[in-house]
Design an enzyme around this catalytic site. Structure first.
Site, PDB file in Angstrom:
ATOM      1  N   GLU A  48       3.990  -4.445  12.425  1.00 15.72           N
ATOM      2  CA  GLU A  48       2.992  -3.381  12.218  1.00 15.72           C
ATOM      3  C   GLU A  48       1.850  -4.054  11.464  1.00 15.72           C
ATOM      4  O   GLU A  48       1.950  -4.300  10.262  1.00 15.72           O
ATOM      5  CB  GLU A  48       3.646  -2.242  11.439  1.00 15.72           C
ATOM      6  CG  GLU A  48       2.939  -0.925  11.617  1.00 15.72           C
ATOM      7  CD  GLU A  48       1.985  -0.654  10.477  1.00 15.72           C
ATOM      8  OE1 GLU A  48       0.812  -1.067  10.605  1.00 15.72           O
ATOM      9  OE2 GLU A  48       2.415  -0.050   9.487  1.00 15.72           O
ATOM     10  N   CYS A  90      -3.430   1.058   6.886  1.00 18.19           N
ATOM     11  CA  CYS A  90      -3.723   0.361   8.159  1.00 18.19           C
ATOM     12  C   CYS A  90      -4.356   1.305   9.171  1.00 18.19           C
ATOM     13  O   CYS A  90      -4.968   0.845  10.130  1.00 18.19           O
ATOM     14  CB  CYS A  90      -2.447  -0.187   8.776  1.00 18.19           C
ATOM     15  SG  CYS A  90      -1.621  -1.326   7.723  1.00 18.19           S
ATOM     16  N   ASN A  99       0.808  -1.224   0.000  1.00 14.77           N
ATOM     17  CA  ASN A  99       0.000   0.000   0.000  1.00 14.77           C
ATOM     18  C   ASN A  99       0.842   1.275   0.000  1.00 14.77           C
ATOM     19  O   ASN A  99       0.402   2.311  -0.498  1.00 14.77           O
ATOM     20  CB  ASN A  99      -1.019  -0.003   1.154  1.00 14.77           C
ATOM     21  CG  ASN A  99      -0.409  -0.107   2.515  1.00 14.77           C
ATOM     22  OD1 ASN A  99       0.757  -0.479   2.662  1.00 14.77           O
ATOM     23  ND2 ASN A  99      -1.170   0.226   3.537  1.00 14.77           N
ATOM     24  N   GLU A 125       7.929   2.603  14.538  1.00 18.05           N
ATOM     25  CA  GLU A 125       8.706   3.068  13.386  1.00 18.05           C
ATOM     26  C   GLU A 125       8.699   4.599  13.396  1.00 18.05           C
ATOM     27  O   GLU A 125       7.688   5.216  13.742  1.00 18.05           O
ATOM     28  CB  GLU A 125       8.089   2.528  12.093  1.00 18.05           C
ATOM     29  CG  GLU A 125       8.183   0.998  12.046  1.00 18.05           C
ATOM     30  CD  GLU A 125       7.797   0.387  10.713  1.00 18.05           C
ATOM     31  OE1 GLU A 125       6.861   0.896  10.075  1.00 18.05           O
ATOM     32  OE2 GLU A 125       8.429  -0.610  10.330  1.00 18.05           O
TER      33      GLU A 125
END
Ligand code: SIN
Length: 490
Positions: free
Chosen positions: A260, A294, A159, A469
């Site tokens: 993640e 997400c 994505n 992150e």
């Protein structure tokens, strides 16, 4: 339409291992297609376990020298990589849009977003400070040193084909780790181009290696890394079932993990919210990348006192979105990534309608545009029993649910195994901190729909994973702490 790049050699179609571009073995190629048309763009290697192990051989051999390379030198290489990424923003943006489908303005924006992580970690490389610890006994000096964990395997999603790889590789290289990576099967070209620019920036052979693989071959590649004790860390962005599989399979070699994973973000509009601002926020958070992030709101809770006004403003905005291919400069929503994605979105909408939801706009595929298009959609009257409330839709669908009070909506918002992002709109200062504290997520947007930033810690809780992150915490996942005690000093 052919993909035209100002530097055509950025369209790489080979694995990069130990500083060499290795062409696909005949009969082992993976087709990369344009999600807007289904047309073939390129073929890249469909790698196997031997390729995966060769990448680890290279990364392992390069580690000893790279970890000893002064942090300032690593930072300079990363800074050059950042500069090259930015100076190729147009080419990279075109690659992203072509293989992933997002509108070109978003493709260009993603390049800047990716570069921001590289620049950030170029700076962080020089700040991996340890501690000098006051010794509890005389004659000793005690230190906590921070060392790179070793070879890192990065497995990245489709994505954000540039940003996700940048925010894994940049901290790894900054910390002194070497990397093997595998981009998503739908979008390998952007990652290969980024690796080519990293090599041009001076990342030494073996320090960064990339192999591409199809959906069918990916388990073979990743299993080779999971079984290899030389791989000391896995960093993964993707689905929760795959993340849990990686966690289980990493146990035998006790790898460090950053996961993640999926989300099911609530977006709450309280009765005291600025309703226009809340609509603006939802448009950004929900429809960025066609709803394929997400952190996209998956459930929209609107207080019953403001629901109708909010819904009317939202529907006007959503119905006006221009849907089309990245090649159409007016496009705001592109195609979904593939047929499976469209099938899931359609299933969620049909399930909601069958259970009593109403379609306020959209609700169908757009076959006149192509097989992978779905109309931006607003549903009203959705509830927790519907698939769209329990599973991540990953598409341009905003399902509205009404609520009557704060306690009720917080309970609903937290009633999910996931805990990545949450958003809410309110102008009541005490409510703001009460709700921010109560939401069980790693990220909270308060009166804001655009949260992404390299300086911010990105990551989840519960089934959305662990590790962060970006931000000053982003290097930690690539370092371990070594305690050194020096005695006999008196
Ligand atoms: C994601 O969808 O995993 C990343 C979204 C972001 O960086 O904002």
């Amino acid at each position: 339409m052919p993909l035209t790049l100002s530097r055509p050699e950025l369209q790489r179609t080979a694995n990069y291992i130990a500083g060499e571009w290795l062409r696909p073995v005949p009969g082992h190629a993976l087709d990369v297609t344009d999600p807007a048309t289904g047309a073939l763009i390129a073929q890249v290697p469909d790698s196997n376990a031997a390729d995966a192990r060769a990448a680890v051989d290279a990364a392992h051999a390069a580690f000893a020298a790279w970890r000893k390379t002064p942090a300032k030198q690593r930072a300079q290489i990363l800074k050059r990589w950042n500069d090259l990424v930015l100076s190729h923003q147009e080419d990279l943006g075109r690659l992203i849009s072509r293989e992933q489908g997002k509108p070109l303005a978003e493709g260009r924006g993603e390049v800047a977003y990716a570069a921001s992580y590289i620049e950030w970690f170029a700076q962080e490389a020089t700040r991996a400070n340890g501690d000098v610890i006051p010794a509890p006994v005389p004659g000793r000096r005690m230190f906590a040193l921070r060392e790179p964990v070793g070879v890192v395997a990065a497995v990245t999603p489709w994505n954000f084909p540039a940003a996700m790889i940048a925010r894994k590789i940049a901290p790894a290289l900054a910390a002194g780790c070497t990397v093997v990576c595998k981009p998503a099967e739908d979008t390998p070209l952007t990652s290969l181009a980024l690796v080519a620019l990293a090599a041009e920036a001076g990342v030494p052979p073996g320090v960064l290696n990339i192999v591409t693989a199809s959906r069918e071959r990916t388990p073979e590649v990743v299993d080779a890394w999971l079984d290899d004790a030389r791989v000391r860390k896995i960093t993964f962005t993707g689905s929760t079932p795959v993340g849990k599989h990686l966690a289980r399979r990493s146990a035998d070699t006790l790898k460090k993990l950053s996961l993640e994973l999926g989300g099911n973000a609530p977006f709450i509009v309280f009765e005291d919210a600025d309703i226009e601002a809340a609509v603006d926020g939802l448009m950004i958070a929900k429809f960025r990348n066609g709803g394929q992030t997400c952190v996209c709101p998956n459930r929209v809770f609107v207080h019953e006192a403001v629901h109708d006004r909010f819904a009317a403003l939202l529907v006007a905005r959503v119905a006006a979105l221009h849907v089309g291919p990245a090649s159409d400069a007016a496009s705001q929503i592109g195609p979904m990534i593939n047929a499976r994605a469209v099938e899931k979105i359609e299933r969620h909408v049909q399930d909601a309608v069958a259970r009593g939801a109403r379609v306020l706009t959209g609700g169908t595929r757009l076959p006149a545009l192509g097989a992978n298009y779905f109309a931006p959609t607003v549903l009203a009257g959705t509830d927790a029993t519907m698939a769209c409330a329990c599973e991540e839709t990953f598409g341009p669908v905003a399902p509205l649910t009404t609520f009557a009070n704060e306690a009720e909506v917080i309970a609903q918002a937290n009633d999910t195994p996931f805990g990545l992002a949450a958003y809410f709109y309110s102008r009541d200062a005490s409510r703001i901190w009460r709700v921010a504290d109560a939401l069980e997520t790693g990220i909270v947007g308060v009166n804001e729909g655009a949260l992404a930033a390299e300086a911010a810690p990105f990551g989840g809780v519960k089934d959305s994973g662990y590790g962060r992150e970006g931000s000053v915490h982003g290097l930690d996942d690539y370092l371990h702490t070594k305690y050194v005690c020096q005695g006999q000093l008196d």
